[in-house]
Every structure is written in structure tokens, then in C-alpha cells.
Design an enzyme around this catalytic site. Structure first.
Site, PDB file in Angstrom:
ATOM      1  CB  ALA A 245     -20.397   8.124  30.475  1.00 60.94           C
ATOM      2  CG  ASP A 246     -23.440  12.896  31.673  1.00 52.45           C
ATOM      3  OD1 ASP A 246     -23.898  11.979  30.959  1.00 52.45           O
ATOM      4  OD2 ASP A 246     -23.772  14.092  31.521  1.00 52.45           O
ATOM      5  NE  ARG A 247     -29.663  10.944  31.366  1.00 51.50           N
ATOM      6  CZ  ARG A 247     -30.652  10.524  30.586  1.00 51.50           C
ATOM      7  NH1 ARG A 247     -30.439  10.371  29.287  1.00 51.50           N
ATOM      8  NH2 ARG A 247     -31.840  10.278  31.105  1.00 51.50           N
TER       9      ARG A 247
ATOM     10  CB  THR B  12     -19.501  23.191  29.544  1.00 49.78           C
ATOM     11  OG1 THR B  12     -20.780  23.260  28.898  1.00 49.78           O
ATOM     12  CG2 THR B  12     -18.945  24.597  29.700  1.00 49.78           C
ATOM     13  CG  ASN B  13     -16.164  23.511  32.426  1.00 53.34           C
ATOM     14  OD1 ASN B  13     -15.331  24.190  31.841  1.00 53.34           O
ATOM     15  ND2 ASN B  13     -17.250  24.040  32.965  1.00 53.34           N
TER      16      ASN B  13
ATOM     17  N   GLY C 133     -17.502  16.567  30.560  1.00 57.19           N
ATOM     18  CA  GLY C 133     -18.807  17.073  30.194  1.00 57.19           C
ATOM     19  C   GLY C 133     -18.729  17.853  28.899  1.00 57.19           C
TER      20      GLY C 133
ATOM     21  CB  THR D 297     -35.820  44.789  29.124  1.00 58.93           C
ATOM     22  OG1 THR D 297     -36.667  45.649  28.360  1.00 58.93           O
ATOM     23  CG2 THR D 297     -35.368  43.628  28.250  1.00 58.93           C
TER      24      THR D 297
END
Length: 262
Positions: free
Chosen positions: A109-111, A10-11, A8, A188
């Protein structure tokens, strides 16, 4: 056993699978400059710590959305495990799914892997919501056609952008306001939590409803990714969570292509 590698933004997840079972799994940050030797040192140490027998891997499959990682991951499989990895890509692997969009080569590819796993496990029309760097919504018809989907910024990406662009806003965790606090922020942090978290729940439910409006018949919504369980508790749209969906999809694709070559 099968070494399944899911890259992915990120990882990267490395999983060793036996049949349909995921026996071991490890995660490392994605770095397009990491060499095959670096992967090998890291992975062999973890395998040794878990007591994974030497020489247990006899096949490998790679799905990546970060092209610079592919060469060294292929080299890892060839040099250190002596297997030729199957790469998930349109035209390069049998997928068992009809890609019914304008340009099939554009689909990550992930999808595709998620859609394949979902269709294999569940009947009928499906929406797969993957909470990753981006949050993706992928639609699969009951007959196995991949119909396309939606790509939205991931919640962590949105939070980072807010923190970096607004000098006086703090970095916050991904969670709803504490206790029974309402949507209207009294501080906040409370206001940011409401905007980010409940705003994202609204995005999920709103997009899923719009997808349902375009599809004839019932739709099952499957969530995956690191934040799937958290949002499942607060979203009215998610029907079930499968944290292993992507790895199950890689197992499925490997099986389809293994049978093809027999």
C-alpha cells in the site's frame, strides 16, 4: 478534517489534514498488538497538547503494510472518531493509477500511495525512492501506469545485520566518513562508514541508472523517507525530495473516493 494513517514496518504516522494542507502529524512505533484504546489515549493526549479542536475529524484513511494493525486502527476510527475509514487496497479504493504488473495485489500500500502522489504532482516518467525499513524504487510512466519497481534492504536494516553478525564490529551512525576522509578507511569505523554509506549511494545511483536504461524518455527521481535529505546531498540521481509524499498520496486517494461517492 481527514485523519490519514500511514502504517510502515517501523513507524505509524498519524496526520490530520485540511484540504491539501497537513495541519498536525505524530509518529509512533509499529506494534501489531497495540489496541484501539491504546492508540486513542496516545493520540487524544497529543491532540490536546497541540490544541486540536474536539470533533474536528470527519473522515479517515488507512494504508498499512502490517496487516495485524488494521483491525485496531479501524476500530480506533469507528469508536473514537465515529468515522468509517477508507482502506487503501486494490479493489477496495479508487486509486487513479493503472497497475501494470503481473499481480497487482502484491504491491504494498505504501508503494502505491507514493506512486499516486508522485504522478499527481509531477508530469512524465517518475521513479520514487522511499528510504524506509526497505528502500523501494517505484516506477510510474508518464501516462499514469505503475510499472513495478525494486526492493532493497533499508540501510538501517543492513547496518543492524552487520553489527549483529560480526562480533568485533561496532554500531555506527548513518553518515559519510567525517571531514574530507576518502573512501579508503583508515580505521574500522571509517571503513564501515565508507562501505555502508558510499555503498548505499552506489546502490541508489546504480539502480536508478538501470531503471533509466529500461524507460524511453526523461525520468524524474523523487526521494522520500527519513534519510532522503541526507542521500540527496550525495547522490547524483535524485532530482527532488518530498518528505510528505505518502501523506499527500493518502489525501489524493481520499479525494478521489470522496468524489466517487457524491
Amino acid at each position: 478534517m481527514l485523519l490519514a494513517i500511514d502504517v510502515g514496518n517501523t513507524n505509524i504516522v498519524f496526520a490530520i489534514c485540511e484540504g491539501e494542507a497537513i495541519r498536525w502529524r505524530w509518529r509512533i512505533s509499529t506494534d501489531g498488538q497495540r489496541t484501539a484504546d491504546e492508540y486513542a489515549v496516545w493520540l487524544h493526549q497529543l491532540m490536546a497538547l497541540e490544541g486540536v479542536p474536539h470533533g474536528v475529524i470527519d473522515a479517515a484513511i488507512i494504508a498499512t503494510v502490517v496487516p495485524p494493525t488494521l483491525f485496531n486502527l479501524q476500530r480506533l476510527c469507528r469508536k473514537y472518531f465515529e468515522v468509517e475509514p477508507l482502506v487503501v487496497a486494490i479493489g477496495a479504493a479508487r486509486l487513479g493509477l493503472r497497475i501494470a504488473i503481473d499481480n497487482p495485489a502484491e504491491v504494498g500500500a505504501d508503494r502505491l500511495v507514493n506512486a499516486i502522489a508522485a504522478h499527481h504532482a509531477h508530469a512524465g516518467n517518475l521513479v520514487v525512492v522511499d528510504f524506509g525499513t526497505a528502500t523501494t524504487f517505484d516506477v510510474v510512466a508518464g501516462d499514469g501506469a505503475y510499472l513495478g519497481g525494486v526492493i532493497a534492504p533499508g540501510i538501517n536494516l543492513s547496518m543492524d545485520a552487520l553489527y549483529q553478525a560480526a562480533a568485533k564490529l561496532p554500531r555506527i551512525a548513518v553518515e559519510p566518513p567525517a571531514g574530507n576522509a576518502g573512501v579508503i578507511g583508515k580505521s574500522t569505523v571509517h571503513a564501515m562508514q565508507s562501505g555502508v554509506f558510499w555503498g548505499y549511494v552506489g546502490l541508489i545511483d546504480g539502480l536508478v541508472q538501470r531503471i533509466r536504461d529500461e524507460i524511453a524518455g526523461p525520468v524524474t527521481v523523487i526521494a522520500t523517507g527519513g534519510l532522503a535529505t541526507l542521500f540527496n546531498r550525495h547522490s547524483a540521481s535524485i532530482d527532488l525530495v518530498d518528505g510528505d509524499l505518502t501523506i499527500r498520496g493518502l489525501i489524493r486517494i481520499h479525494g478521489l473516493n470522496e468524489k466517487k461517492t457524491e
